[in-house]
Design a protein around this motif. Sequence first.
Motif, PDB file in Angstrom:
ATOM      1  N   GLU A  35       8.732 -13.407 -19.631  1.00 18.81           N
ATOM      2  CA  GLU A  35       9.857 -12.558 -18.731  1.00 18.81           C
ATOM      3  C   GLU A  35       9.292 -12.111 -17.411  1.00 18.81           C
ATOM      4  O   GLU A  35       8.115 -11.292 -17.509  1.00 18.81           O
ATOM      5  N   VAL A  36       9.829 -12.419 -16.241  1.00 22.60           N
ATOM      6  CA  VAL A  36       9.196 -12.141 -14.877  1.00 22.60           C
ATOM      7  C   VAL A  36      10.004 -11.050 -14.380  1.00 22.60           C
ATOM      8  O   VAL A  36      11.300 -11.030 -14.309  1.00 22.60           O
ATOM      9  N   VAL A  37       9.679  -9.923 -13.997  1.00 23.42           N
ATOM     10  CA  VAL A  37      10.258  -8.854 -13.430  1.00 23.42           C
ATOM     11  C   VAL A  37       9.603  -8.231 -12.199  1.00 23.42           C
ATOM     12  O   VAL A  37       8.584  -8.269 -11.913  1.00 23.42           O
ATOM     13  N   HIS A  38      10.254  -8.389 -11.052  1.00 21.33           N
ATOM     14  CA  HIS A  38      10.069  -8.017  -9.750  1.00 21.33           C
ATOM     15  C   HIS A  38       9.994  -6.438  -9.269  1.00 21.33           C
ATOM     16  O   HIS A  38      11.152  -5.808  -9.445  1.00 21.33           O
ATOM     17  N   ARG A  39       9.081  -5.987  -8.954  1.00 20.93           N
ATOM     18  CA  ARG A  39       8.903  -4.624  -8.581  1.00 20.93           C
ATOM     19  C   ARG A  39       8.972  -4.342  -7.082  1.00 20.93           C
ATOM     20  O   ARG A  39       8.399  -5.302  -6.386  1.00 20.93           O
ATOM     21  N   SER A  40       9.024  -3.115  -6.825  1.00 19.29           N
ATOM     22  CA  SER A  40       9.169  -2.764  -5.329  1.00 19.29           C
ATOM     23  C   SER A  40       7.986  -2.309  -4.912  1.00 19.29           C
ATOM     24  O   SER A  40       7.327  -1.463  -5.552  1.00 19.29           O
ATOM     25  N   PHE A  41       7.633  -2.589  -3.473  1.00 23.27           N
ATOM     26  CA  PHE A  41       6.394  -2.145  -3.101  1.00 23.27           C
ATOM     27  C   PHE A  41       6.515  -2.373  -1.613  1.00 23.27           C
ATOM     28  O   PHE A  41       6.856  -3.450  -0.926  1.00 23.27           O
ATOM     29  N   GLU A  42       6.704  -1.095  -0.592  1.00 17.93           N
ATOM     30  CA  GLU A  42       6.849  -1.227   0.581  1.00 17.93           C
ATOM     31  C   GLU A  42       5.532  -1.022   1.472  1.00 17.93           C
ATOM     32  O   GLU A  42       4.546  -0.156   1.092  1.00 17.93           O
ATOM     33  N   LEU A  43       5.376  -2.188   2.016  1.00 14.72           N
ATOM     34  CA  LEU A  43       4.011  -2.109   2.961  1.00 14.72           C
ATOM     35  C   LEU A  43       4.105  -0.891   4.132  1.00 14.72           C
ATOM     36  O   LEU A  43       2.982  -0.445   4.117  1.00 14.72           O
ATOM     37  N   ASP A  44       5.138  -0.503   4.658  1.00 14.29           N
ATOM     38  CA  ASP A  44       5.252   0.449   5.420  1.00 14.29           C
ATOM     39  C   ASP A  44       6.324   1.143   5.284  1.00 14.29           C
ATOM     40  O   ASP A  44       7.463   0.851   5.905  1.00 14.29           O
ATOM     41  N   PRO A  45       6.575   2.209   4.433  1.00 18.25           N
ATOM     42  CA  PRO A  45       7.434   3.116   4.065  1.00 18.25           C
ATOM     43  C   PRO A  45       8.135   3.872   5.538  1.00 18.25           C
ATOM     44  O   PRO A  45       9.419   4.248   5.346  1.00 18.25           O
ATOM     45  N   ARG A  46       7.307   3.928   6.574  1.00 14.71           N
ATOM     46  CA  ARG A  46       7.608   4.567   7.725  1.00 14.71           C
ATOM     47  C   ARG A  46       8.484   3.735   8.936  1.00 14.71           C
ATOM     48  O   ARG A  46       8.490   4.230   9.926  1.00 14.71           O
ATOM     49  N   ALA A  47       8.268   2.376   8.518  1.00 16.02           N
ATOM     50  CA  ALA A  47       8.743   1.478   9.542  1.00 16.02           C
ATOM     51  C   ALA A  47      10.285   1.567   9.745  1.00 16.02           C
ATOM     52  O   ALA A  47      11.129   2.190   8.944  1.00 16.02           O
ATOM     53  N   PRO A  48      10.625   1.497  10.954  1.00 17.45           N
ATOM     54  CA  PRO A  48      11.957   1.803  11.451  1.00 17.45           C
ATOM     55  C   PRO A  48      12.991   0.722  10.836  1.00 17.45           C
ATOM     56  O   PRO A  48      12.380  -0.280  10.478  1.00 17.45           O
ATOM     57  N   HIS A  49      14.245   1.180  10.806  1.00 16.34           N
ATOM     58  CA  HIS A  49      15.311   0.173  10.138  1.00 16.34           C
ATOM     59  C   HIS A  49      15.458  -0.976  11.205  1.00 16.34           C
ATOM     60  O   HIS A  49      16.169  -1.881  10.849  1.00 16.34           O
ATOM     61  N   GLU A  50      15.246  -0.609  12.652  1.00 15.65           N
ATOM     62  CA  GLU A  50      15.649  -1.715  13.587  1.00 15.65           C
ATOM     63  C   GLU A  50      14.480  -2.927  13.723  1.00 15.65           C
ATOM     64  O   GLU A  50      13.442  -2.684  13.650  1.00 15.65           O
ATOM     65  N   ALA A  51      15.097  -4.034  13.468  1.00  9.16           N
ATOM     66  CA  ALA A  51      14.203  -5.105  13.444  1.00  9.16           C
ATOM     67  C   ALA A  51      13.442  -5.190  14.540  1.00  9.16           C
ATOM     68  O   ALA A  51      14.055  -4.830  15.744  1.00  9.16           O
ATOM     69  N   ARG A  52      12.261  -5.893  14.521  1.00  8.96           N
ATOM     70  CA  ARG A  52      11.445  -6.002  15.874  1.00  8.96           C
ATOM     71  C   ARG A  52      10.779  -7.365  15.476  1.00  8.96           C
ATOM     72  O   ARG A  52      10.407  -7.760  14.461  1.00  8.96           O
ATOM     73  N   PRO A  53      10.437  -8.143  16.527  1.00  4.45           N
ATOM     74  CA  PRO A  53       9.838  -9.336  16.475  1.00  4.45           C
ATOM     75  C   PRO A  53       8.281  -9.119  16.094  1.00  4.45           C
ATOM     76  O   PRO A  53       7.497  -8.109  16.355  1.00  4.45           O
ATOM     77  N   VAL A  54       7.952 -10.059  14.958  1.00  8.49           N
ATOM     78  CA  VAL A  54       6.340  -9.674  14.370  1.00  8.49           C
ATOM     79  C   VAL A  54       5.553 -10.280  15.147  1.00  8.49           C
ATOM     80  O   VAL A  54       4.476  -9.562  14.871  1.00  8.49           O
TER      81      VAL A  54
END
Length: 240
Positions: A35-54
């Motif tokens: 059984e494969v279960v995917h879990r959450s991990f935020e690399l940057d929890p403080r990142a803005p919600h507005e998308a920015r070019p990488v």
Amino acid sequence: MRVEVWSDINCPWCYIGKARFERALERFPHRGEVEVVHRSFELDPRAPHEARPVIPLLAAKYGMSLEQAEATEARIAENARGEGLPYAGGRDAANSFDMHRLLHFAKEHGRQGELLDALYRANFAEERSAFEPGRLVELAVEAGLDGEAAAAVLADPQAYADAVREDEATASAMGATGVPFFVLDRRLGVSGAQPAETFARALEQAWETRVPAPLTLVGEGAGGTDGAACGPDGCELPQR
């Protein structure tokens, strides 16, 4: 046997590592009992919600020129294509918390794997940004979920928020500082986008030693080769 995978949609090595793990799992004789279960991990929890070019973000993070950042992204793309994965380049980055909340909603409805694939494809293989308004609902529908129900989850900032934070707290307690991070039966850990052969050995070892034991890392500090990963300070740069 359960395999838990901590990852973030912003992480290209998670995209690549998932493909490598699945290649190993496909050849595993007992794959029907995994059984494969995917879990959450935020690399940057403080990142803005507005998308920015990488590309500008990479340049600023690593002190590179834009040309060097583009070359770095191109090398990551080469690694992805080496696994048979499409990689468009020119992607955006933004806060991924809503994506993780939606993945927990999808898990309840048996569509977590489908939504994760849709999110990775949208972020790494398509020209259109995965973070633009309304895009997450569209991807949820593509993954077989009800659009209105998905929109209601996204409209409620508390929906599945505790589930995301619980995943992140568990990862922290296990000592995970970057992703992808694979844990087999809470006994064997594989850190980074390891080669498929490393995942195959980990699956065999976990299957053969199914008794309570402390978490052991494979591919890091165990005579193996560290797999590329993403952490709070960024993603490891591929070497020529």
